[in-house]
Design an enzyme around this catalytic site. Structure first.
Site, PDB file in Angstrom:
ATOM      1  N   SER A   1     -41.748 -45.495  80.738  1.00  0.00           N
ATOM      2  CA  SER A   1     -42.367 -46.590  79.974  1.00  0.00           C
ATOM      3  C   SER A   1     -43.860 -46.778  80.271  1.00  0.00           C
ATOM      4  CB  SER A   1     -41.625 -47.904  80.225  1.00  0.00           C
ATOM      5  OG  SER A   1     -40.299 -47.791  79.798  1.00  0.00           O
TER       6      SER A   1
ATOM      7  N   SER B   1     -46.681 -55.082  80.649  1.00  0.00           N
ATOM      8  CA  SER B   1     -47.240 -53.840  80.116  1.00  0.00           C
ATOM      9  C   SER B   1     -48.119 -54.124  78.900  1.00  0.00           C
ATOM     10  CB  SER B   1     -46.112 -52.876  79.720  1.00  0.00           C
ATOM     11  OG  SER B   1     -45.557 -53.273  78.493  1.00  0.00           O
TER      12      SER B   1
ATOM     13  N   ARG C   1     -36.583 -47.815  89.140  1.00  0.00           N
ATOM     14  CA  ARG C   1     -36.463 -48.567  87.895  1.00  0.00           C
ATOM     15  C   ARG C   1     -35.095 -49.223  87.867  1.00  0.00           C
ATOM     16  NH1 ARG C   1     -38.470 -47.749  81.810  1.00  0.00           N
ATOM     17  NH2 ARG C   1     -37.524 -49.636  80.985  1.00  0.00           N
TER      18      ARG C   1
ATOM     19  N   ARG D   1     -43.884 -58.889  72.303  1.00  0.00           N
ATOM     20  CA  ARG D   1     -42.771 -59.847  72.421  1.00  0.00           C
ATOM     21  C   ARG D   1     -43.159 -61.184  71.781  1.00  0.00           C
ATOM     22  NH1 ARG D   1     -39.533 -58.526  77.951  1.00  0.00           N
ATOM     23  NH2 ARG D   1     -39.504 -56.284  77.592  1.00  0.00           N
TER      24      ARG D   1
ATOM     25  N   ASP E   1     -36.856 -54.059  85.454  1.00  0.00           N
ATOM     26  CA  ASP E   1     -36.274 -54.205  84.114  1.00  0.00           C
ATOM     27  C   ASP E   1     -34.925 -54.925  84.185  1.00  0.00           C
ATOM     28  OD1 ASP E   1     -36.112 -53.951  81.396  1.00  0.00           O
ATOM     29  OD2 ASP E   1     -35.530 -51.836  81.406  1.00  0.00           O
TER      30      ASP E   1
ATOM     31  N   ARG F   1     -31.603 -59.316  79.854  1.00  0.00           N
ATOM     32  CA  ARG F   1     -30.129 -59.172  79.834  1.00  0.00           C
ATOM     33  C   ARG F   1     -29.472 -60.079  80.869  1.00  0.00           C
ATOM     34  NH1 ARG F   1     -30.326 -53.029  80.559  1.00  0.00           N
ATOM     35  NH2 ARG F   1     -32.545 -53.510  80.741  1.00  0.00           N
ATOM     36  N   TRP F   2     -30.116 -60.254  81.998  1.00  0.00           N
ATOM     37  CA  TRP F   2     -29.587 -61.143  83.038  1.00  0.00           C
ATOM     38  C   TRP F   2     -29.477 -62.565  82.469  1.00  0.00           C
ATOM     39  CZ3 TRP F   2     -30.972 -65.569  85.599  1.00  0.00           C
ATOM     40  CH2 TRP F   2     -30.379 -65.820  86.834  1.00  0.00           C
TER      41      TRP F   2
ATOM     42  N   ASN G   1     -46.032 -55.211  76.158  1.00  0.00           N
ATOM     43  CA  ASN G   1     -45.312 -56.488  76.208  1.00  0.00           C
ATOM     44  C   ASN G   1     -45.919 -57.569  75.307  1.00  0.00           C
ATOM     45  OD1 ASN G   1     -44.298 -56.212  79.718  1.00  0.00           O
ATOM     46  ND2 ASN G   1     -43.193 -55.667  77.856  1.00  0.00           N
TER      47      ASN G   1
ATOM     48  N   ARG H   1     -34.743 -66.179  77.706  1.00  0.00           N
ATOM     49  CA  ARG H   1     -35.264 -64.999  78.417  1.00  0.00           C
ATOM     50  C   ARG H   1     -36.171 -65.378  79.596  1.00  0.00           C
ATOM     51  NH1 ARG H   1     -34.737 -60.071  76.207  1.00  0.00           N
ATOM     52  NH2 ARG H   1     -36.689 -59.371  77.137  1.00  0.00           N
TER      53      ARG H   1
HETATM   54  C1  FPP Z   1     -38.520 -56.456  82.042  1.00  0.00           C
HETATM   55  O1  FPP Z   1     -37.317 -57.098  81.743  1.00  0.00           O
HETATM   56  C2  FPP Z   1     -39.387 -57.354  82.772  1.00  0.00           C
HETATM   57  C3  FPP Z   1     -40.615 -57.765  82.344  1.00  0.00           C
HETATM   58  C4  FPP Z   1     -41.200 -57.355  81.066  1.00  0.00           C
HETATM   59  C5  FPP Z   1     -41.429 -58.691  83.124  1.00  0.00           C
HETATM   60  C6  FPP Z   1     -41.305 -58.607  84.593  1.00  0.00           C
HETATM   61  C7  FPP Z   1     -41.762 -59.890  85.152  1.00  0.00           C
HETATM   62  C8  FPP Z   1     -41.259 -60.509  86.233  1.00  0.00           C
HETATM   63  C9  FPP Z   1     -40.228 -59.939  87.104  1.00  0.00           C
HETATM   64  C10 FPP Z   1     -41.741 -61.850  86.604  1.00  0.00           C
HETATM   65  C11 FPP Z   1     -43.173 -61.954  86.967  1.00  0.00           C
HETATM   66  C12 FPP Z   1     -43.645 -60.926  87.908  1.00  0.00           C
HETATM   67  C13 FPP Z   1     -44.339 -61.121  89.043  1.00  0.00           C
HETATM   68  C14 FPP Z   1     -44.864 -59.948  89.780  1.00  0.00           C
HETATM   69  C15 FPP Z   1     -44.606 -62.442  89.614  1.00  0.00           C
HETATM   70  P1  FPP Z   1     -36.914 -57.284  80.214  1.00  0.00           P
HETATM   71  O2  FPP Z   1     -37.394 -58.613  79.782  1.00  0.00           O
HETATM   72  O3  FPP Z   1     -37.425 -56.136  79.396  1.00  0.00           O
HETATM   73  O4  FPP Z   1     -35.348 -57.252  80.313  1.00  0.00           O
HETATM   74  P2  FPP Z   1     -34.308 -56.646  79.251  1.00  0.00           P
HETATM   75  O5  FPP Z   1     -34.554 -55.156  79.204  1.00  0.00           O
HETATM   76  O6  FPP Z   1     -32.990 -56.988  79.840  1.00  0.00           O
HETATM   77  O7  FPP Z   1     -34.580 -57.337  77.941  1.00  0.00           O
END
Ligand code: FPP
Length: 277
Positions: free
Chosen positions: A234, A99, A226, A105, A54, A58-59, A102, A67
């Protein structure tokens, strides 16, 4: 890259690679250093690590970037983590990549995630094979777009001989869906007369949820990590994590380094696991 061109690239790659693929039904041995490591440190090393990655959004926001740039940086963290867990000899790692929730989004972000995931699956295939890492997807297949679905299925086939580590990617995954799916599978066996309803117990449901690539049950996660500062599950591996040690960090996923993993593992090694006793 469009879905069609990605699928075509993937198909072309498979023909070249298929000749050397072997099929394995055994569980991973646990990395190149597993056999050499002292028994004490092996006992303290999780056999299965599950990670909720997660903080990508934000990064990116902190850098005034879209994003998807956060997700792209997240892939670099995935590579580092897979490399390091394999080096340490962790036999199974499950990553929460997408998920069932997701899909809510924006379509731009969802498409970017599929694109990045597809590229990862195509580009990492050779390295995964070289490193003896078997990749499998868990989650729904029926809603995946053609590109990621083809890339996933070919990567699963081409890495199926991997013996050193099992990498499970949770894609269009939700634990409640997975539990319902396992219940449906068991119910079908009951309907077919292969199982009685009374035989359905915790062990059988666990096996239905955690069956390995060769139907050999996998260990449940010992450690759930996490990132990103939230302290909830989640809808991730709710049944399987019944006795997992939970480790939360404010570190955003793209900043997850070997040192962060080392911190989690050191904390895990200090925990006294009593399983309710
Ligand atoms: C949560 O961060 C991250 C995700 C919903 C996607 C995770 C996907 C990757 C790391 C890239 C693809 C994965 C693989 C295994 C190749 P967020 O977007 O919810 O962040 P935030 O909470 O800061 O908004």
């Amino acid at each position: 890259m469009s879905e069609e061109s990605l699928a075509a690239t993937t198909e072309a790659t498979v023909l070249a690679e298929q000749a050397t693929t072997t099929v394995s039904a055994s569980l991973p041995a646990g990395g190149e250093h597993a056999a050499a490591a002292p028994a004490e440190s092996q006992a303290a090393l999780p056999r299965h690590i599950a990670i909720i990655m997660d903080g990508n959004g934000r990064w990116a926001a902190a850098r005034q970037e879209p994003r998807w740039a956060g997700h792209r940086a997240g892939i670099a963290a995935v590579r580092r983590t897979v490399e390091e867990t394999r080096r340490l000899g962790v036999p199974v790692v499950t990553l929460y990549a997408f998920s069932t929730e997701n899909w809510k989004r924006s379509s731009v972000e969802v498409s970017a995630l599929w694109e990045l995931l597809s590229r990862f699956l195509v580009c990492e295939r050779a390295e995964l094979r070289e490193k003896g890492i078997r990749l499998v997807g868990i989650g729904r297949r029926d809603r995946l777009p053609l590109g990621p679905r083809t890339a996933l299925e070919l990567t699963e086939r081409l890495t199926s001989g991997g013996r050193d580590m099992l990498l499970r990617l949770a894609i269009d995954y939700g634990s409640q869906w997975a539990i319902a799916e396992a219940a449906r599978r068991l119910a079908r066996q009951v309907a077919a007369g292969k199982l009685s309803a009374d035989e359905i117990d915790e062990a059988r449901l666990s096996a239905a949820l955690l069956n390995g690539p060769g139907e050999e049950p996998l260990p449940a996660p010992d450690l759930l990590i996490r990132t990103g500062g939230e302290t909830r599950l989640s809808n991730f591996m709710l049944w399987e994590c019944a006795y997992a040690e939970l480790w939360f960090t404010p570190t955003l996923w793209p900043d997850f380094e070997r040192a962060t993993l080392a911190e989690a593992l050191a904390d895990f090694a200090r925990r006294k696991r009593r399983y309710g006793a």
